[in-house]
Structures are given as C-alpha cells and as structure tokens.
Design a protein around this motif. Structure first.
Motif, PDB file in Angstrom:
ATOM      1  N   ALA A 194       0.845  -1.194   0.000  1.00  0.00           N
ATOM      2  CA  ALA A 194       0.000   0.000   0.000  1.00  0.00           C
ATOM      3  C   ALA A 194       0.883   1.248   0.000  1.00  0.00           C
ATOM      4  O   ALA A 194       2.039   1.208   0.419  1.00  0.00           O
ATOM      5  CB  ALA A 194      -0.906  -0.021   1.224  1.00  0.00           C
ATOM      6  N   PRO A 195       0.344   2.379  -0.452  1.00  0.00           N
ATOM      7  CA  PRO A 195       1.143   3.612  -0.455  1.00  0.00           C
ATOM      8  C   PRO A 195       1.518   4.035   0.967  1.00  0.00           C
ATOM      9  O   PRO A 195       0.785   3.782   1.921  1.00  0.00           O
ATOM     10  CB  PRO A 195       0.198   4.631  -1.093  1.00  0.00           C
ATOM     11  CG  PRO A 195      -0.827   3.831  -1.817  1.00  0.00           C
ATOM     12  CD  PRO A 195      -0.981   2.560  -1.055  1.00  0.00           C
ATOM     13  N   LEU A 196       2.655   4.677   1.093  1.00  0.00           N
ATOM     14  CA  LEU A 196       3.078   5.204   2.378  1.00  0.00           C
ATOM     15  C   LEU A 196       2.331   6.507   2.687  1.00  0.00           C
ATOM     16  O   LEU A 196       1.954   7.254   1.795  1.00  0.00           O
ATOM     17  CB  LEU A 196       4.575   5.490   2.367  1.00  0.00           C
ATOM     18  CG  LEU A 196       5.516   4.280   2.302  1.00  0.00           C
ATOM     19  CD1 LEU A 196       6.957   4.758   2.140  1.00  0.00           C
ATOM     20  CD2 LEU A 196       5.371   3.400   3.530  1.00  0.00           C
ATOM     21  N   HIS A 197       2.147   6.765   3.973  1.00  0.00           N
ATOM     22  CA  HIS A 197       1.639   8.065   4.412  1.00  0.00           C
ATOM     23  C   HIS A 197       2.760   9.098   4.274  1.00  0.00           C
ATOM     24  O   HIS A 197       3.943   8.740   4.262  1.00  0.00           O
ATOM     25  CB  HIS A 197       1.160   7.974   5.853  1.00  0.00           C
ATOM     26  CG  HIS A 197      -0.123   7.217   6.003  1.00  0.00           C
ATOM     27  ND1 HIS A 197      -1.312   7.825   6.310  1.00  0.00           N
ATOM     28  CD2 HIS A 197      -0.403   5.897   5.879  1.00  0.00           C
ATOM     29  CE1 HIS A 197      -2.267   6.916   6.383  1.00  0.00           C
ATOM     30  NE2 HIS A 197      -1.744   5.747   6.123  1.00  0.00           N
ATOM     31  N   PRO A 198       2.418  10.380   4.205  1.00  0.00           N
ATOM     32  CA  PRO A 198       3.453  11.404   4.005  1.00  0.00           C
ATOM     33  C   PRO A 198       4.575  11.356   5.041  1.00  0.00           C
ATOM     34  O   PRO A 198       5.750  11.502   4.689  1.00  0.00           O
ATOM     35  CB  PRO A 198       2.666  12.713   4.081  1.00  0.00           C
ATOM     36  CG  PRO A 198       1.291  12.347   3.622  1.00  0.00           C
ATOM     37  CD  PRO A 198       1.056  10.956   4.128  1.00  0.00           C
ATOM     38  N   GLY A 199       4.241  11.161   6.315  1.00  0.00           N
ATOM     39  CA  GLY A 199       5.276  11.098   7.340  1.00  0.00           C
ATOM     40  C   GLY A 199       6.199   9.915   7.148  1.00  0.00           C
ATOM     41  O   GLY A 199       7.422  10.016   7.362  1.00  0.00           O
TER      42      GLY A 199
END
Length: 226
Positions: A24-29
C-alpha cells in the motif's frame, strides 16, 4: 505462520515475496523517513507497514501511519501495541489491544547458520552448551539462528516496557522443543538485569514460542498483564 505463536487476542498479518505488488502507499510522514533510502530499505519499510495497516483493519482500527520512534521502535496508535519484522522474502506485523497484553515482540530470520563468530557475541556460555545438546537431538534445526531470533523478540517486547537497551548478554534463554511433526516449541528468557514492572509485579523472565517452517525461523514473545 506467525499467528500460531500468539493467543487469540493478537492479530498477525504476514506476506511473502519481494516484488512489491501487494504494498500500500506510504503516508506522508512515512514517506519522509525513507525519502533518501536505497530501494531495498524502502521496499522493506513499505511492505511491513502494509502488513501493519491490514492488522489494524482486522482489529477494527482505521489504518494509520507507523512512524519510527526512539531507537527505531514503531509508534503505534493509541490503545494498540505491536511488533514488526522483515527479512528476505518475508514480512509480518502483529498487533493487539493494550487492554489484552502488556507487550509483545516478533522476529523472523532465514533458517540458516549464523555467520562465523556471531554466536560467541550473542550467546552466554550456558546458552552455547544447551544449543550443543539440542543439536544432537534435532540437528536439522539451526539453533544458533533460533537463539538470535529469540533474543530479538525479547528485546522488542522489553523496550516498550522500559525504554531501555537490553544487551544480548542480559537475558539467558532456554529453548524447549515440542514433539510435533515440524520443529517448534517454547523458550524462556531469564532476565539478568532488573525486569520491568507490570502492574504490581516485577518480571524476572519473558516467555515465547518459536517455529521453523518454509525456510524461516520465527519467534514471538507475549507479556501478559498482572
């Protein structure tokens, strides 16, 4: 595989392979943490957090970022405890509600011998003697790698309770095989330094379980409330 090492209150998610198709895509942090990392580090970081978010969903918790905190330990959403691990071709995350356990730790390693000289740096003399005896009973198990993995799981369960380092020489682990059709069993880590206080009791040991399967050795430690 790893869910077999835990009580029913723990949710575990694991995945195999390294192609990244299930990530899954990473969160911005999280993205900021690995922005300058090499590709291998980035894939591992992303894959294990994909497992963690799927475990959150199984617990009925909205998926959230898992950022590294002190000494790289993951910072979990309020009310949750967890542990993550990854090695070549494998990654896993285990989560539990904080009301159900005091702490937990997991580790996975390729089931092969440790590099030359490593065992002497991680094992106490008594541990080395016990491993030699185990090797005469079940020579197909790489007991040195199993001991290393158990110590990693112990540390991952120890640190959230103490916020302190635990050296390899500060826990004496005794491994007990089961008598099943595949190598598995339990272990007890006797703490050689003052243990954490959980509830009203100071812990003198941690208990864990292990299994060897699919070319991996996996270990898990659970710490129950008083």
């Amino acid at each position: 595989m790893i869910e077999e090492l835990f009580p029913d209150s723990v949710v575990a998610v694991e995945s195999y392979g390294d192609d990244g198709a299930d990530q899954a895509p990473l969160h911005p942090g999280e993205e900021a943490v690995v922005a300058r990392s090499v590709d291998k580090r980035r894939r591992e970081f992303t894959a294990v957090r994909t497992c963690a978010r799927r475990a959150m969903e199984k617990l009925g918790v909205p998926p959230q970022p898992v950022l590294p905190g002190e000494r790289g330990a993951p910072r979990w959403p309020d009310g949750l405890l967890g542990s993550m691990t990854h090695c070549d071709g494998y990654r896993a995350a285990a989560l539990v509600r904080a009301t159900d356990l005091a702490s937990l730790g997991i580790d996975a390693e390729p089931h092969g011998p440790l590099p030359d000289g490593v065992l002497r740096s991680v094992a106490l003399p008594d541990e080395q003697e016990r491993l030699a005896l185990l090797a005469t009973r079940l020579p197909a198990v790489h007991w040195d790698r199993l001991l290393f993995s158990a110590k990693e799981s112990v540390y991952k369960a120890w640190f959230p309770l103490t916020g302190m380092w635990l050296g390899f020489e500060e826990a004496d682990i005794e491994i007990h095989p089961d008598h099943g059709t595949e190598p598995s069993g339990r272990f007890r880590a006797r703490l050689l330094v003052p243990g954490p206080v959980v509830g009203a009791r100071r812990l003198g040991h941690f208990d864990g379980r292990w299994i060897v399967r699919q070319g991996l050795v996996t270990t898990a430690v659970t710490v129950h409330h008083a």
